[in-house]
Enzyme design. Structure first.
Site, short mmCIF file in Angstrom:
data_model
loop_
_atom_site.label_atom_id
_atom_site.label_comp_id
_atom_site.label_asym_id
_atom_site.label_seq_id
_atom_site.Cartn_x
_atom_site.Cartn_y
_atom_site.Cartn_z
N ASP A 211 -1.44 -1.04 10.49
CA ASP A 211 -1.51 -1.18 9.03
C ASP A 211 -1.98 -2.56 8.58
OD1 ASP A 211 -0.72 1.38 8.50
OD2 ASP A 211 1.36 0.88 8.03
N LYS B 236 0.84 -1.21 0.00
CA LYS B 236 0.00 0.00 0.00
C LYS B 236 0.86 1.24 0.00
CE LYS B 236 0.89 1.49 4.34
NZ LYS B 236 1.61 2.75 4.60
O1 C5P Z 1 0.90 -0.01 14.86
P1 C5P Z 1 2.32 -0.15 14.48
O2 C5P Z 1 2.99 -1.36 15.06
O3 C5P Z 1 2.57 -0.01 13.01
O4 C5P Z 1 3.05 1.10 15.12
C1 C5P Z 1 4.45 1.17 15.31
C2 C5P Z 1 4.77 2.43 16.12
O5 C5P Z 1 4.52 3.59 15.32
C3 C5P Z 1 3.93 2.63 17.35
O6 C5P Z 1 4.48 1.96 18.46
C4 C5P Z 1 3.96 4.13 17.53
O7 C5P Z 1 5.18 4.53 18.12
C5 C5P Z 1 3.96 4.63 16.11
N1 C5P Z 1 2.59 4.93 15.64
C6 C5P Z 1 1.96 6.08 16.08
N2 C5P Z 1 0.68 6.37 15.65
C7 C5P Z 1 0.04 5.55 14.77
C8 C5P Z 1 0.66 4.39 14.29
C9 C5P Z 1 1.94 4.10 14.74
O8 C5P Z 1 2.55 6.84 16.85
N3 C5P Z 1 -1.19 5.87 14.38
#
Ligand code: C5P
Length: 318
Positions: free
Chosen positions: A155, A25
Site C-alpha cells: 500500500d 486511502k
Molecule cells: O504488503 P503488506 O505488508 O501490506 O502485507 C501484509 C500482509 O498482508 C502480507 O504479509 C500478506 O500476508 C497479506 N497480503 C496478501 N496479499 C496482498 C497484500 C497483503 O496476502 N496483496
C-alpha cells in the site's frame, strides 16, 4: 573570494527541515485472487485518496546514528517508534538505495486513524520517502520513489500518487484514473485494529475448496468515478475482504446497518478494516450520518473526508 562561479546561481544552503503531507486511502473496489506461492494475493483494486492527512517532518541529525522517530497525535500507543515503523524503514531503504547516510529525525503528526485499514502507516512511509529525498538533496525521481515504496509494502506506492488509481499485482502496480468532481465520505473508526495478514488468512479459510477467480477491475467503478456519478459509484463499491473482516469482527455489521438507516448511499469495510467507510450525497448527509454513528456508542470516532485528495507533497522546506 565568492564561491559561486560567474553566471551560476549561488548554491542554496542545504535544507534542515522538510515537511510532507500524505493522504489516507480507501479502496473503491478490492478484488482479491487466490493465494500465490509468494504468500500474497493478486489484487485488482481502485485506490481513492481522501482528505485525512499525516504529516512527516524530516530534520537533519548532525550527530548521526540513523533515523529516530517521534509521533504526535491520536492513537500514539499503537505506533512503533523503532525499526518496525514503516517511515523509519522508508528512510533506511531510501538512504541504502542512494548511498546517503540515513541520519534523520522524523516527526509523524497523525491525522489518519491508526490501525484503521486506511493505510496511515503507508502514508507515513510515502511522506518519509519524499521528505528525506528532498532533505538529503537526492536525485530521486517519482519512479525511484515508487520502486522503493513497493519494497516497503503493497500500500506504500499509492499515497505517493494520490487521486484515484488502479492497483494490480499486490496492489503496488499503479495506473492513475481519470475522475471528475469529488465524493463525500464518512468513516466510522473502531476501538481495536484488525491484522491485515489475519484478514487475508480468513479470506482463504472462507474460500477453502472454492475456485477463486483471477481479480479484474470493475468497469462500473471506473465509469462512475470518471463521470463523478455518486449513485453509480455507490452501486459499484465492493470489497472481497469484507466477509473476512465481518467474520473476524461481527460488530462491524452493526455500523453498516446504522449507515443504511441514516441515509448513506453505500457502506463498506475499508481495505482489510476495521474502519467502515460510507459514501454520502453531500456535506449535510455527512453531518446526519456523523451524528447517528457518534451517538450509537458503537465506534471510537467518526471522521468526514472528501476524495480524491492529492498525493504526498512538500508543504514546507527550510
Ligand atoms: O504488503 P503488506 O505488508 O501490506 O502485507 C501484509 C500482509 O498482508 C502480507 O504479509 C500478506 O500476508 C497479506 N497480503 C496478501 N496479499 C496482498 C497484500 C497483503 O496476502 N496483496
Amino acid at each position: 573570494m565568492d564561491s559561486a562561479r560567474e553566471g551560476e546561481a549561488p548554491e542554496a544552503a542545504p535544507l534542515t527541515r522538510v515537511v510532507v503531507r500524505a493522504p489516507a486511502k480507501l479502496n473503491l473496489q478490492l478484488a482479491v485472487g487466490p493465494l500465490g506461492q509468494d504468500g500474497f494475493h493478486p489484487l485488482a483494486t481502485v485506490f481513492h485518496a481522501v482528505s485525512l492527512f499525516d504529516e512527516v517532518v524530516a530534520e537533519r541529525r548532525a550527530e548521526g546514528g540513523g533515523p529516530v522517530v517521534t509521533v504526535v497525535g491520536e492513537g500514539l500507543a499503537d505506533v512503533p517508534l523503532d525499526s518496525s515503523n514503516l517511515a523509519w524503514r522508508a528512510a533506511e531503504a531510501l538512504a541504502g538505495e542512494f548511498g546517503a547516510a540515513p541520519d534523520v529525525a522524523l516527526t509523524i503528526r497523525k491525522g489518519i486513524p491508526v490501525a484503521g485499514g486506511m493505510a496511515g502507516g503507508s502514508a507515513d512511509a510515502a511522506a518519509a520517502l519524499v521528505s528525506c529525498a528532498r532533505l538529503w538533496g537526492l536525485s530521486a525521481d517519482r519512479a525511484d520513489l515508487l520502486r522503493v515504496a513497493a519494497r516497503l509494502g503493497s500500500d506504500v506506492p499509492f499515497p505517493l500518487l494520490g487521486g484515484t488509481a488502479v492497483g494490480t499485482g499486490r496492489g503496488d502496480r499503479l495506473t492513475p484514473a481519470l475522475t471528475s468532481g469529488s465524493f463525500h465520505w464518512v468513516f466510522a473508526l473502531s476501538e481495536q485494529g484488525l491484522s491485515t495478514p489475519a484478514v487475508y488468512r480468513r479470506f482463504d479459510e472462507l474460500n477453502a475448496g472454492r475456485q477463486v477467480a483471477a481479480p479484474t477491475v470493475d468497469e462500473r467503478v471506473m465509469t462512475a468515478v470518471r463521470s463523478g456519478d455518486v449513485r453509480a459509484l455507490a452501486a459499484a463499491l465492493s470489497n472481497d475482504l469484507q466477509p473476512a473482516a465481518l467474520s473476524l469482527r461481527p460488530a462491524l455489521q452493526g455500523l453498516l446497518d446504522i449507515g443504511a438507516d441514516a441515509g448513506a448511499l453505500a457502506g463498506l469495510v475499508s481495505g482489510s478494516g476495521p474502519t467502515v467507510a460510507f459514501l454520502v450525497g453531500d456535506a449535510d448527509a455527512a453531518m446526519n450520518l456523523t451524528v447517528a454513528l457518534s451517538t450509537s456508542g458503537m465506534c471510537r470516532a467518526v471522521r468526514y473526508a472528501e476524495g480524491p485528495a492529492p498525493g504526498a507533497r512538500v508543504v514546507e522546506a527550510a
